[in-house]
Design a protein around this motif. Structure first.
Motif, short mmCIF file in Angstrom:
data_model
loop_
_atom_site.label_atom_id
_atom_site.label_comp_id
_atom_site.label_asym_id
_atom_site.label_seq_id
_atom_site.Cartn_x
_atom_site.Cartn_y
_atom_site.Cartn_z
N LYS C 248 -10.99 47.98 25.28
CA LYS C 248 -10.44 48.24 23.94
C LYS C 248 -8.94 48.35 24.01
N LYS C 249 -8.30 47.62 23.13
CA LYS C 249 -6.84 47.61 23.12
C LYS C 249 -6.28 49.01 22.82
N GLU C 250 -7.00 49.75 21.97
CA GLU C 250 -6.43 51.01 21.51
C GLU C 250 -6.97 52.21 22.27
N ALA C 251 -7.58 51.97 23.42
CA ALA C 251 -8.15 53.09 24.18
C ALA C 251 -7.61 53.07 25.60
N VAL C 252 -7.75 54.22 26.27
CA VAL C 252 -7.49 54.25 27.70
C VAL C 252 -8.73 53.67 28.37
N ASN C 253 -8.58 52.50 28.97
CA ASN C 253 -9.72 51.84 29.60
C ASN C 253 -9.83 52.24 31.06
N PRO C 272 -15.24 62.84 27.66
CA PRO C 272 -15.17 63.34 26.27
C PRO C 272 -14.26 64.57 26.13
N GLN C 273 -14.14 65.36 27.20
CA GLN C 273 -13.30 66.55 27.12
C GLN C 273 -11.82 66.22 27.07
N MET C 274 -11.52 64.95 27.39
CA MET C 274 -10.10 64.60 27.48
C MET C 274 -9.68 63.62 26.42
N GLU C 275 -10.54 63.48 25.42
CA GLU C 275 -10.21 62.53 24.35
C GLU C 275 -8.88 62.89 23.69
N ALA C 276 -8.73 64.18 23.44
CA ALA C 276 -7.50 64.62 22.75
C ALA C 276 -6.27 64.24 23.54
N ALA C 281 -1.55 60.61 24.07
CA ALA C 281 -0.76 59.63 24.82
C ALA C 281 -0.61 58.33 24.06
N GLY C 282 -1.26 58.26 22.89
CA GLY C 282 -1.08 57.06 22.07
C GLY C 282 -2.31 56.18 22.00
N ALA C 283 -3.41 56.61 22.66
CA ALA C 283 -4.61 55.79 22.61
C ALA C 283 -5.43 56.20 21.39
N LYS C 284 -5.32 55.41 20.34
CA LYS C 284 -5.96 55.79 19.07
C LYS C 284 -7.46 55.98 19.23
N GLU C 285 -8.07 55.17 20.12
CA GLU C 285 -9.52 55.27 20.25
C GLU C 285 -9.94 56.10 21.46
N ALA C 381 -5.33 57.90 34.71
CA ALA C 381 -5.56 56.74 33.86
C ALA C 381 -4.77 56.85 32.57
N ILE C 382 -4.72 58.08 32.02
CA ILE C 382 -3.97 58.29 30.77
C ILE C 382 -2.48 58.06 31.01
N GLU C 383 -1.99 58.51 32.13
CA GLU C 383 -0.58 58.27 32.49
C GLU C 383 -0.32 56.78 32.61
N ALA C 384 -1.27 56.09 33.26
CA ALA C 384 -1.09 54.65 33.44
C ALA C 384 -1.08 53.94 32.10
N PHE C 385 -1.90 54.42 31.18
CA PHE C 385 -1.97 53.81 29.85
C PHE C 385 -0.58 53.72 29.22
N LYS C 386 0.22 54.75 29.45
CA LYS C 386 1.56 54.78 28.83
C LYS C 386 2.42 53.64 29.37
N LYS C 387 2.06 53.16 30.57
CA LYS C 387 2.88 52.11 31.18
C LYS C 387 2.35 50.72 30.87
N ARG C 388 1.37 50.64 30.00
CA ARG C 388 0.79 49.35 29.67
C ARG C 388 1.84 48.44 29.06
N ASP C 389 1.81 47.18 29.47
CA ASP C 389 2.72 46.19 28.90
C ASP C 389 1.94 45.39 27.86
N ALA C 390 2.26 45.66 26.59
CA ALA C 390 1.50 45.03 25.51
C ALA C 390 1.52 43.51 25.61
N ALA C 391 2.63 42.99 26.13
CA ALA C 391 2.75 41.54 26.22
C ALA C 391 1.74 40.95 27.18
#
Lengths: 162, 423, 639
Positions: C248-253, C272-276, C281-285, C381-391
């Motif tokens: 999912k584009k909008e989630a931490v995968n 599930p405990q870490m959804e918040a 971190a910006g992952a809408k889903e 994983a959540i930290e890594a998500f922040k470094k995702r390159d959308a391109a």
């Protein structure tokens, strides 16, 4: 004169020929020390794959060698005694015209020295390193006429035998 | 049977070798208008910076056909085909049974003011290279006209001597025949790294002197480049004077048939002087390539000695070289544009570049930069006009080898088995 | 394009992306390896001592024996035995890990775990001979764990899971033939001993020793399945999804990859405990966990976690640019992952002391601090998500539904809705009447030598239309899931009329209002033992041994040593077992003959080596009909 004949149906692609060729053309001439040498030892015979088949590809030392004709520096020549097509590294300038014309693609580039690298039929040996080391006897070093004669005899026996 | 060969370079020697093969006892007289012994012309740039000596570039005995009556410093001036007579020097002459004209080509000298002065050189002969070497010893700035092979080789040679070098090229890229736009960009970096400056889309307006010394060159955009040495490398023109003197048919080059015979059955021709057919396009070309010259010599010589060989035509482009340590192989129609049955495939990765030009089901052009292994197999496919449709996938891949080629030939495949497969 | 590499649409799309990025993948590395050495391919290379390495010429022109005198038969058999031992060590290592975890839980040392299926715990314990009366779950668990750990010791009796789960007929035969292992690690060690220089040179003796080891492989796997159910829940049919479109584009995968639910189940539980935190971190889903390979199977069937990809295409998950972390434990994890991850933001996280990779981040996962470990992993994983390159994000829009989790219990459950008194009767009746010709268990991996999934898909179509009931585990199920074959839709499309009728009836009985999926997903690779459980139940009901049943197995794209050990015990259990690649045994015609022919006489099961998937399906169908005939059933005829 003698040439290396390849019987591809006996090739298992173990690449012992490639390895022994490189070792033979190294300083140390043994598997433990040779791989670490510079300039690094290069094999001049090749075993490739196509369509699930194992295909050994060797320099044919062509009678009318395109590499000899094309060489612009006089480095490629035919040895009078062995009849092998050789590259004289004292004259080779690494222009790679030989690479451009070899129809078998068996001329390589020694990058550290800038010289063309090709099979020389192992002039310092009784028979080439690849032939001696092939574990399935897929390689044969024989006089051309003799080899052809043996092939004819084999074929004749097969035909006669039905 | 007396064979007379005019020219002692690639074509002449190959002719002599072929004659010898058929007729070990024939008389072969070889004339060279150069006083130096036969040598490998492509090596002369090495003389400029003394990397090689004359001995290094001279043709070895083992590569020279035996029993040649070699006469150096002899300039053939007039040809009388009716009487099988060749005149050279002032009054000397020679009759022949068969004649081979391999008079080669000479550098083009464009009409530029100051071009005929001292300090301006072309690079075609051993003597040229030695003259340049002499001047180069004290030169600080060299300007070269033409970024073709001669221009580039000269430039790199002069850089070895620490001379500032500028190249002025009329077209929009360096080595314009051998390279396309993308490969030219790759080499532009190599050339710049070697400290060679390039001006594209320019030519010389004037070459300027102070007395007998060259001082500078003015380009047609007005820019003035300091120069104490100028080399001109803008192409060569076939040396046709002798042929014309004998009334032989010429156009851009000396016209020959498939057997490399001129319009006189006893006179053959080979090498840079010949006008022949482009093996790919069929166009009429004069080919200044060593490999072609040797091939022509072999066929002409064979026919002169009674053989029936035919010449299929020449590659207008068949070049392999290294510039600044980066190799490039260029074969055939490398400048073609897509469309009308022409498909072009390119792949670039850093300094490695590949270009394959297909026309219908044939490969017609190839540029390999950096990774040139196996180039000869591609060249064979081009030369044979092979149908490569079954090989397309492998050709575009990075592991194309002779095995793919041989398996595309029917009747050969059964030889190869897979060890240990359950059938 | 790429038809030689994969037939799975999501893989194909990502192959295009990888090509543009010029990333080297498993297929490129394979191309560089060919031609591969024929001595290795035929099993005729021996490196078991320093007097070698020895080769035997398969063409008979060169050496015919090794330096010590070992013949081709000996060398091939020794090599095969070591492969079986390696597969056994892997599966039983997984089982051992579960046993240790259960023990720690019982001893109060691993509070983050729990007994999720008390009924299964007690059923298994009872079956294994543990007294239940008056004991709490944790007490029973402790004793079961001890029993499990004892399987790995030097013992004086055969291994317990085998003795308690197989048919009497098999146990008698194995006992007579000396094939019952007395300890899992014992027999693995015995293989290493007997295959070194100068020990066992008798090829048949070696093969029998290998079969004994393979039975230990079965034992460990059966244990693993049981303990996983106890700790994590017995799977029930679950609707989930498959393919890389599950990212999912909008989630931490986060991809869980490898094998043991000890790790993956905990990650799924903590997420599930870490959804918040993820949303902050910006992952809408929030957090999206996906599975790769067997551990993916484990959480697919227990928690509905989607199966993103598997096996040969595992690298492509990173190429999507949307994978924030790949968490791995052990087995089937390509070391190339870290190199590929260099071009992306993906964190490759190793968790096991025995399974590290250069370039990965190692977080040592301890059962004692499992939840904390999972939290740390998810945080990375959540930290890594922040470094995702959308391109660089390219998620193929390809997703198939996959119905998973058809455990033996689940099958019995569905069948009891049809006949509560005698749940096996409907199944057996339909086999007898020919609605179901027989059963084929698909197992195994993908193999880079075969375009991904080509054999699986071709074979299932041939077998399903011949009314063969299909079970699948491991990466076989991954293959079917990718192509939408684990769906009722696939049943409608590909099942023969008999099979369709049965699956429809069962689906209705299960309240699905649709047929059961074409492929009954049995679980991860260790869960091949679930299929054995069903087969044993049927055999016992019919009063015959396993080697009489119209049940066959197939690993059409096998690649791992584990597949070889499984295949060997499948043969030992009496199943005609198909392999779609040639194992390195052809250098010994004797060994080849024993595996493909003599085994049939000795054990009833045998190997079928067939590279062509359609021919393979035909051969398996022939085997099914031969079994039907043997049982006095009408042979199945297909148009």
């Amino acid at each position: 004169m003698k040439r290396i004949f390849v019987q591809p149906d006996l090739c298992t692609a173990c690449k012992t020929c490639e390895m022994q060729c490189a070792i033979e053309h190294s300083q140390a001439k043994n598997i433990f020390a040779s791989p670490a040498e510079t300039p690094h030892a290069m094999n001049r015979v090749f075993v490739e794959a196509a369509e699930d088949r194992k295909i050994p590809i060797f320099c044919r030392h062509c009678e009318d060698a395109p590499c000899v004709a094309a060489c612009i520096s006089g480095a490629m020549f035919r040895d009078r005694t062995t009849d092998a097509v050789m590259c004289d590294w004292s004259r080779c300038i690494g222009c790679w015209t030989c690479v451009m014309v070899c129809p078998y693609g068996v001329i390589g580039r020694q990058l550290e020295l800038g010289k063309a690298v090709k099979c020389d039929l192992c002039p310092e040996r009784e028979s080439p390193a690849c032939v001696d080391s092939c574990p399935t006897k897929a390689l044969v070093f024989k006089d051309v006429e003799k080899f052809s004669k043996e092939k004819r005899a084999f074929f004749a026996a097969a035909i006669a035998g039905g | 049977m007396r064979h007379v060969i005019i020219g002692a370079s690639a074509a002449g020697m190959a002719t002599a070798k072929a004659i010898r093969k058929r007729d070990p006892s024939a008389e072969i007289v070889m004339l060279s208008d150069e006083s130096r012994p036969p040598y490998y012309r492509p090596l002369i740039p090495y003389l400029i910076y003394k990397e090689k000596t004359g001995e290094d570039i001279a043709r070895q005995a083992c590569l020279t056909p035996p029993n040649l009556d070699l006469r150096l410093g002899v300039h053939a001036t007039k040809l009388d085909p009716k009487n099988h007579l060749l005149t050279f020097g002032n009054i000397d002459s020679l009759t022949y049974d068969r004649l081979l004209i391999s008079t080669g080509a000479s550098p083009v000298r464009p009409n530029i003011s100051g071009l005929d002065g001292p300090g301006v050189f072309t690079l075609r002969t051993w003597a040229d290279a030695e003259s340049i070497a002499k001047v180069a010893k004290d030169a600080k700035h060299a300007v070269i006209l033409g970024a073709g092979r001669i221009g580039m080789k000269s430039a790199f040679a002069l850089r070895h001597l620490g001379i500032e070098v500028s190249i002025v090229e009329l077209l929009d890229r360096i080595v314009p025949q051998q390279l396309d736009e993308e490969s030219a960009v790759i080499f532009a970096h190599t050339v710049a790294d070697a400290g060679i400056k390039i001006s594209l889309g320019q030519t010389f307006k004037t070459i300027n002197y102070e007395g007998k010394k060259i001082t500078s060159v003015t380009l047609n955009n007005g820019v003035e480049l300091k120069a104490d040495l100028v080399i001109v490398g803008v192409g060569v023109r076939a040396n046709l004077e002798l042929a014309i003197s004998g009334g032989l048919h010429t156009q851009k080059g000396l016209l020959v048939n498939e057997r490399l015979q001129t319009n006189d059955a006893h006179i053959f021709a080979a090498g840079d002087v010949v006008e022949t057919r482009d093996i790919i396009s069929g166009d009429s070309i004069v080919s200044g390539i060593w490999t072609n010259a040797v091939e022509m010599g072999r066929i002409a010589g064979d026919n002169m000695a009674g053989g029936k060989s035919t010449y299929q035509g020449a590659f207008s482009l068949l070049n392999s070289m290294e510039l600044g340590g980066l190799p490039v192989v260029s074969v055939g129609e490398v400048q073609a544009l897509p469309g009308d049955g022409v498909e072009i495939y390119t792949e670039r990765k850093g300094q490695t570049y590949r270009k394959l030009v297909f026309c219908g089901n044939r490969l017609v052009g190839l540029i390999l930069v950096g990774q040139i292994e196996g180039a000869g197999i591609y060249q064979t496919l081009i030369r044979e006009k092979a149908d490569v449709s079954a090989l397309r996938h492998e050709l575009l891949g990075h592991r194309f080898h002779y095995g793919h080629y041989i398996l595309s030939k029917p009747g050969v495949t059964d030889m190869y088995v897979v060890a240990g497969r359950i059938r | 394009m790429f038809e030689d590499r994969s037939t799975s649409p999501d893989s194909i799309e990502m192959l295009g992306v990888a090509k543009k990025l010029d990333v080297e993948l498993v297929w490129d590395r394979y191309a560089a390896q060919v031609p591969q050495c024929g001595f290795g391919e035929t099993g005729l290379c021996c490196r078991h001592c320093l007097q070698g390495p020895c080769r035997i010429d398969p063409f008979g022109n060169g050496p015919k024996v090794g330096v010590c005198g070992a013949t081709a038969d000996t060398i091939v058999a020794r090599g095969l035995d070591r492969t079986i031992a390696a597969g056994t060590a892997a599966h039983s290592g997984h089982a051992k890990h579960l046993a240790h975890t259960l023990k720690k839980l019982a001893d109060g040392k691993a509070p983050d775990y729990a007994i999720r299926d008390s009924n299964k715990l007690r059923a298994v314990a009872q079956r294994q001979g543990i007294e239940l009366v008056g004991k709490s779950d944790l007490q029973v668990a402790g004793e079961l764990a001890d029993l499990a750990l004892e399987e790995f010791a030097e013992r004086s009796t055969p291994v317990e899971w085998t003795m308690k789960t197989l048919t009497a007929g098999r146990l008698k035969k194995f006992g007579e033939m000396g094939l019952l292992p007395y300890g899992i690690d014992s027999v693995i060690s015995e293989i290493m001993h007997r295959t070194t220089n100068g020990v066992d040179a008798d090829p048949v003796n070696l093969l029998l020793g290998g079969i004994k080891c393979a039975i230990a492989d079965y034992d460990g796997m059966a244990m693993a399945t049981d303990l996983s159910d106890i700790l994590f829940g017995t799977p029930q049919p679950t609707v989930a999804s498959a393919n890389l479109g599950s990212l999912k584009k909008e989630a931490v995968n986060i991809a869980v990859h490898g094998h043991n639910p000890v790790l993956s189940d905990m990650v799924c539980g903590i997420a599930p405990q870490m959804e918040a935190e993820a949303k902050k971190a910006g992952a809408k889903e929030g957090i999206n966990i996906v599975g790769i390979c067997c551990t993916g199977n484990e959480v697919l069937m227990r928690h509905g976690v989607p199966m993103a990809t598997s096996s040969v295409s595992q690298e492509l998950a990173i190429i999507t640019g949307a994978l924030d972390a790949m968490v791995v434990d052990y087995q089937c994890v390509m070391p190339s992952l870290t190199k590929i991850a260099e071009g992306f933001h993906t964190q490759v996280i190793t968790t096991m002391g025995i399974a590290k990779m250069p370039g990965a981040t190692h977080i040592n996962f301890e059962e004692e601090h499992a939840a904390e470990g999972a939290r740390e992993i998810i945080r990375l994983a959540i930290e890594a998500f922040k470094k995702r390159d959308a391109a660089k994000v390219h998620i193929p829009d390809i997703r198939n539904t996959a119905i998973a989790g058809v455990s033996a219990e689940a099958v019995i459950g569905i069948l009891s809705k049809v006949d509560s008194a005698d749940p096996l009767k409907p199944l057996i009746d339909n086999i007898v009447n020919g609605n179901i010709a027989g059963v084929c268990l698909f197992a195994g991996c993908n193999n880079v030598k075969i375009p991904q999934d080509r054999n699986f898909v071709a074979m299932i179509k041939e077998l399903a239309r011949r009314d063969v009931l299909i079970l699948a585990t491991g990466c076989a199920s991954g293959a079917f899931a990718r192509h939408g074959l684990m769906t009722p839709d696939a049943t409608n499309k590909y099942a023969g009329s008999g099979l369709k009728a049965v699956l429809t009836a069962l689906g209705n009985a299960a309240g699905l209002n649709a047929p059961l999926p074409l492929v009954l997903h049995t679980g991860s690779c260790v869960d091949n033992t679930r299929a054995v459980a069903i087969a044993v139940a049927i055999a016992n009901k019919l009063g015959v041994d396993l080697d009489k049943l119209p049940v066959v197995a197939s690993a059409p794209e096998a690649s791992m040593e584990k597949a070889v050990s499984i295949g060997t015990w499948a043969v030992a259990l009496g199943l005609p077992t198909h392999v779609g690649v040639v194992p390195p045994v052809t250098g010994s015609p004797l060994v080849t003959q024993v595996l493909t022919q003599t085994a049939k006489d000795l054990l009833g099961g045998y190997f079928i080596v067939e590279l062509d998937p359609v021919k393979a399906a035909e051969k398996l169908f022939e085997a099914i009909n031969e079994r039907r005939k043997g049982l006095g059933l009408a042979e199945k005829v297909v148009a």
